[in-house]
Design a protein around this motif. Structure first.
Motif: not given
Ligand code: 3PG
Ligand code: CO
Length: 554
Positions: A429-458
């Motif tokens: 977001g600090h780069t001001g590059d909107i397209e890249a920031t959209v990609v960034a947000c998707k990546a963060a969301d996928e990371a959250v998913k992986m962590i939530l899946d692990a929480i589900e397992q334990v």
């Protein structure tokens, strides 16, 4: 002495693995073309919002809710993580400096008396971020400092400027330099020799953090101390204008320059007998420069010449390292943080981020304190960040690697709390590059998913929140909310925002009947610590901001 023992929570059990996920720069705003979070595919975060209305809400992340002077102050990672970790609202550096300047205490303390010794025979050098962003520094504080030293016997002042464009609009450096030049001219009228001596963009010169790239600090040292830089100008305004005119140039990344006189000699290298003040109040990006200015034994780069100076920080930047040893304003005394309480109550804690945000979930979380409370119970893992790039080039950053570490820590069952910071929304977001920031947000969301899946397992519990807004609004707006135009184009917002952030809790380990209370409508980040402590099965300390949750009988 502090009584560290936390009372048992009357209703919530112990022994659940709790994942605490901080999405950096992830605020909540209406969907539109400048809202990269809304534009991105974020199925995991969307499902948290839509899934259970009693387990998702917004919290305040800016202004007085996080200890900043006014409601016009956007949130930032320092104050955000301080509040998240400490569970109370402390008047932060920006405000403490304001108060010290307003009462005059600023010029009476140990730190000021120390540097004042050099005023008669030496030069006073001021190094810091030149903007009114209010995140690391503020122009009006620099102005009061200049006026104050002018009234207190300074003879020669040199300002080493770092241009911003990250907490303020890109291009605003030009105006800030003009303002500073005017102030220096006022000192000159009083017979004080006052000049800008060097400069450079904050991301390129001096203001690295968490030892991501010492070359950044070296470039600053070379310009400020040695008077050496690839660019030389006789005038700072001309320097900034010319360097900005280069293709792809921006305020954040301007190359280092020194100001020279007509004979080509630098006007203000730092030499024996001088005083130096780093006028940023925020710690993270001052720790490395403070070490280079203060440490006798220093091997991060060749300093070539180490002048004997009197150095003071605007604040003390690291309470554990006592760095620097002289400072002008005492920092907030952030004590008894939730991390310390939990560790002292046996909670085994894992924290992880990549380098550029590593200190956020450790140092800031723990009240600007480096190191462990109890190395046997804690593990902090740093994933090396890419250096030498701007993060729009690799917007996924290390989100996946951070999530994998968190997943493994959760599945190992060796930890009770697994805490991460996912930097993407903010750093891209600090780069001001909107397209890249959209990609960034998707990546963060996928990371959250992986962590939530692990929480589900334990059979654990998750808390997903953010430290302040950034990626949800990438355009400068007028008071009515319309994008502001300049030369017919919208002005891209590289900075943080005033927006609230989401918090969601859940997971199979969450007791049934837990829900967000509705009697804390103005809850903020500081309310999260008590909430997390509860989820570990404890009552929060009585002076903490109240918990966001209640347990209703079902
Ligand atoms: C920075 O230091 O990168 C910005 O000024 C603030 O960003 P942060 O508060 O998200 O670290
Ligand atoms: Co940021």
């Amino acid at each position: 002495g502090v009584s560290w023992k936390l009372a048992d929570h009357p209703k919530l059990p112990k022994g659940k693995t709790v994942a605490v996920v901080v999405l950096d720069g992830w605020g909540e705003a209406k969907p539109n073309e400048y809202n990269c979070i809304a534009t991105a595919e974020t199925p995991c975060m969307d499902s948290l919002k839509k899934g259970a209305p009693e387990l998702w809400r917004l919290v305040r992340a800016h202004g007085t809710a996080v200890g900043l002077p006014t409601e016009d102050d956007m949130g930032n990672s320092e104050v955000g993580h301080n509040a998240l970790g400490a569970g109370r609202i402390f008047a932060q550096g920006a405000k403490l400096v304001d108060i010290a300047l307003a009462t005059g205490k600023f010029f009476e303390g140990e730190g000021f008396n120390y540097i004042k010794e050099s005023f008669a025979n030496g030069t006073l050098h001021l190094i810091g971020l030149l903007s009114d962003g209010g995140v690391h520094s503020r122009l009006d504080q620099l102005q009061l400092l200049l006026k104050g030293v002018g009234e207190r016997g300074v003879k020669r002042v040199r300002v080493h400027i770092l241009t911003d464009g990250r907490d303020v609009l890109d291009g605003s450096s030009v105006e800030f330099v003009e303002t500073l030049e005017n102030d220096l001219a006022k000192l000159q009228e009083k017979g004080i020799d006052a000049k800008i001596a060097s400069g450079g963009g904050r991301m390129n010169v001096s203001m690295d953090r968490y030892e991501n790239d010492w070359n950044v600090v070296k470039r600053g040292w070379d310009a400020q101390v040695l008077g050496e830089a690839p660019y030389k100008f006789t005038n700072a305004l001309e320097a900034v204008k010319k360097l900005r005119a280069e293709p792809k140039a921006n305020d954040q990344y301007l190359p280092p320059f020194v100001i020279v006189d007509e004979s080509g000699k630098p006007v203000g290298p730092i030499v024996d007998g001088d005083a130096v003040v780093t006028f940023n109040f925020r710690a993270d990006r001052m720790v490395m420069i403070a070490k280079s200015l203060e440490y006798e034994n220093f091997d991060k780069f060749d300093r070539v010449r180490v002048p004997k100076i009197r150095y003071a920080g605007m604040l003390e930047y690291d309470g554990e390292l006592k760095l620097p040893s002289h400072y002008l304003v005492s920092p907030p005394e952030i004590d008894r943080t939730s991390g310390e309480y939990l560790v002292k109550n046996g909670i085994r804690t894992f924290a992880c981020s990549e380098t550029v945000k590593f200190g956020h979930v450790t140092f800031f979380w723990n009240g600007n304190r480096s190191g462990y409370f109890n190395a046997e119970l804690e593990k902090y893992v740093e994933i090396p960040s890419d250096s030498g790039i701007t993060f729009n080039e690799k917007p996924n950053m290390k989100a996946l690697q951070i999530a994998e570490k968190a997943r493994d820590a959760i599945l190992s069952r060796n930890f009770d709390q697994v805490r991460v910071n996912l930097p993407n929304g903010d750093m891209v977001g600090h780069t001001g590059d909107i397209e890249a920031t959209v990609v960034a947000c998707k990546a963060a969301d996928e990371a959250v998913k992986m962590i939530l899946d692990a929480i589900e397992q334990v059979g654990g519990i998750y808390v997903v929140t953010a430290d302040h807004g950034n990626a949800e609004d990438m355009v400068k707006r007028d008071k009515s909310g319309k994008p502001l135009l300049k030369d017919g184009k919208v002005q891209i917002l590289t900075s943080h925002t005033l927006e609230p952030v989401p918090i969601a809790i859940g997971g199979p380990g969450l007791s049934s009947g837990v829900r967000f209370r509705n009697d804390v409508p103005s809850g903020g980040l500081a309310n999260v610590a008590a909430t997390v402590i509860n989820l570990h099965g404890f009552e929060a300390p009585s002076d903490y901001e109240q918990t966001l949750i209640e347990v209703v009988d079902k």
